[in-house]
Design an enzyme around this catalytic site. Sequence first.
Site, mmCIF file in Angstrom:
data_model
loop_
_atom_site.group_PDB
_atom_site.id
_atom_site.type_symbol
_atom_site.label_atom_id
_atom_site.label_comp_id
_atom_site.label_asym_id
_atom_site.label_seq_id
_atom_site.Cartn_x
_atom_site.Cartn_y
_atom_site.Cartn_z
ATOM 1 N N GLU A 90 41.840 47.487 48.310
ATOM 2 C CA GLU A 90 40.719 46.842 49.010
ATOM 3 C C GLU A 90 41.099 45.427 49.444
ATOM 4 O O GLU A 90 40.831 45.010 50.566
ATOM 5 C CB GLU A 90 39.494 46.813 48.090
ATOM 6 C CG GLU A 90 38.317 46.024 48.649
ATOM 7 C CD GLU A 90 37.518 45.308 47.580
ATOM 8 O OE1 GLU A 90 37.211 44.113 47.773
ATOM 9 O OE2 GLU A 90 37.213 45.927 46.544
ATOM 10 N N GLU A 167 40.849 37.119 39.234
ATOM 11 C CA GLU A 167 39.545 37.788 39.274
ATOM 12 C C GLU A 167 39.261 38.496 37.942
ATOM 13 O O GLU A 167 38.133 38.467 37.438
ATOM 14 C CB GLU A 167 39.508 38.798 40.424
ATOM 15 C CG GLU A 167 38.150 39.435 40.642
ATOM 16 C CD GLU A 167 38.119 40.357 41.848
ATOM 17 O OE1 GLU A 167 37.110 41.067 42.007
ATOM 18 O OE2 GLU A 167 39.098 40.380 42.626
#
Length: 464
Positions: A90, A167
Site C-alpha cells: 500500500e 508506524e
Amino acid sequence: MSTARTTTTAGQQHADRPSAVSRATTRTLETVQDDGGLVTSVVRRTQLPSGLRIITEQMAGARSSSIGVWVGVGSRDETTATHGASHFLEHLLFKGTSERSALDISIALDAVGGEFNAFTAKEYTCFHARVLADDLPLAVDVLGDMITGSLIESHDVDAERDVILDEIAMHDDDPDDVVQNLLAALAWGADTPLGRPIAGTDASIEAMTRAQIRRFHRRHYVPANTVISIAGAVDHTAVVRAVKKAFSRHDWLEGAAAPVEPRALARGRRPEVGAGSAEVHRPFEQVNLVIGREGLVRDDERRYALGVLNVALGGGTSSRLFQEVREVRGLAYSVYSFSSQYADSGVVGVAVGCLPDRTDEVLSVVREQLELIAEEGITADELARGKGQLVGGMILGLEDSGSRMMRLGKNELVHGEIVGIDEVIRRIEAVTLEEVRAVAADVFGRPELLAVVGPGESAAEPIL
C-alpha cells in the site's frame, strides 16, 4: 433521507463472482426517487471481461466525486514470510510509476484540491480519492497508473521500510491498538493470519525483500480481485470508458477472469476462536482491557439483530454499559462494545479504559451486564432506540460521496452484493426482541477472552 419509491432491478443482490465473460455487462442496481418523483440516486454496476467490477452511484446535486480502488487482499492473505506485505505494498504504490514520480502523484491531486489516501485491513486494501466532479478523470488516471504501473524500486523499498517501522512503533505507543492486537492474537493465535497485526512486525518488515513484494503484487493485484467504486457527480458510461483507458496500461486488463473463491472455502475450514486471558505491561497511565467472545461471520443473517444488540449494550451514551460504568459508577471515561466480522470468523467485545485500581470493579460490572443481557436480552425501549440509532447513523453517514463510495466498494468486494439503503432499513426494522435475545444468549454464552494492557502487575485475575 426521504424516499417515496425505490426501484431495484433483479440484479441488486447478485451472487455472481468475477468470471470469464465475452463482453462487458452492465446493470442498474437501484434507482431512488424523492417524494416528488425526482431521481436522487442511481446505482449501476459493470463487469469487464477481465473480471474488473465498476460500481457507481450518481447522486443528484453533488459537485464532487469519490473513488475507491478496492483490492481483495489483506493481512490474512499473507504467509509468515510475507507478513506485512499488504500494508508495505500500500505504501509503495505511492512511490512512483514509469509515468509519474512520487512527487508527481502528490502534485496531481494536490493541485486540484483533492484528498488522497489508502488503508489496509485484514481482508482488503483500498486506495481512495475525493475530487471535484471535473477532476474525476484525473483521479481515475492516477489510480490506474499506480495500480498497474508502480515500479517498486529497491531504494523505495528500503526507504519505506523505515517509515513502516516508525508506524509500527507509533501503534505500539497507542494502548487501544496494543489491546486490540492482543485480543486478536488471543482469539486466533499470534502466528495465524487473523491473529497477526496488519502492519507486520519489526522482524517481518526488516526481512521483507523487493522480490517478495513484487510477487505479492503480481499475484493479488489482478482485475478479478478488484472493485472500483465511485459516488457523487458521476456518469457511469464515461467512468467505464475512463477506467478502461487508465487501467489498460501494461496489458493489465488483458486475459480471461479467474474466479475469486470465497475466503472461507479457500482456507478449507473456519478458524477456531480460543479462550483465556493475556496481559501486556506497558508504562501507560491507564489499564486498557477488552472482554471478548467469538462473534458472527460476516454474512450471518443474524448480523442485523447483533447490530441492534451492540447499540443497546455499548453503542452510545444511553447504552447499558455507558450508563452503568460511567454515569452511575464513574469507573471509566471510555467504554463501548463492538463487533468485528470476517468471511469465516468474528469477535464481539467490550473495551474499557480505567485507572489501574479500578480494574477489578470494572471487570465485575461488565461481566455482570453481559450475563444479564445474555439471560434476559434487551427491553422494548432499548430495541426501539437501537433501531433508531442504527438507521439514523447509517443515513447521516451517507450524506457525502465518500461514505457512499465506501459502502458500494466494500459491499461488492466482501459480500458480492449491493443491498439498497431502503432494504437495509427494512431488515433493521424487522429485528425482533426474540431475535436479539437469541443472539445475545448465543454470543455472550461463549467462552470469554480477556486482553489487558497496562502498567505493572494488572489487577485482572487470569482466566483458567
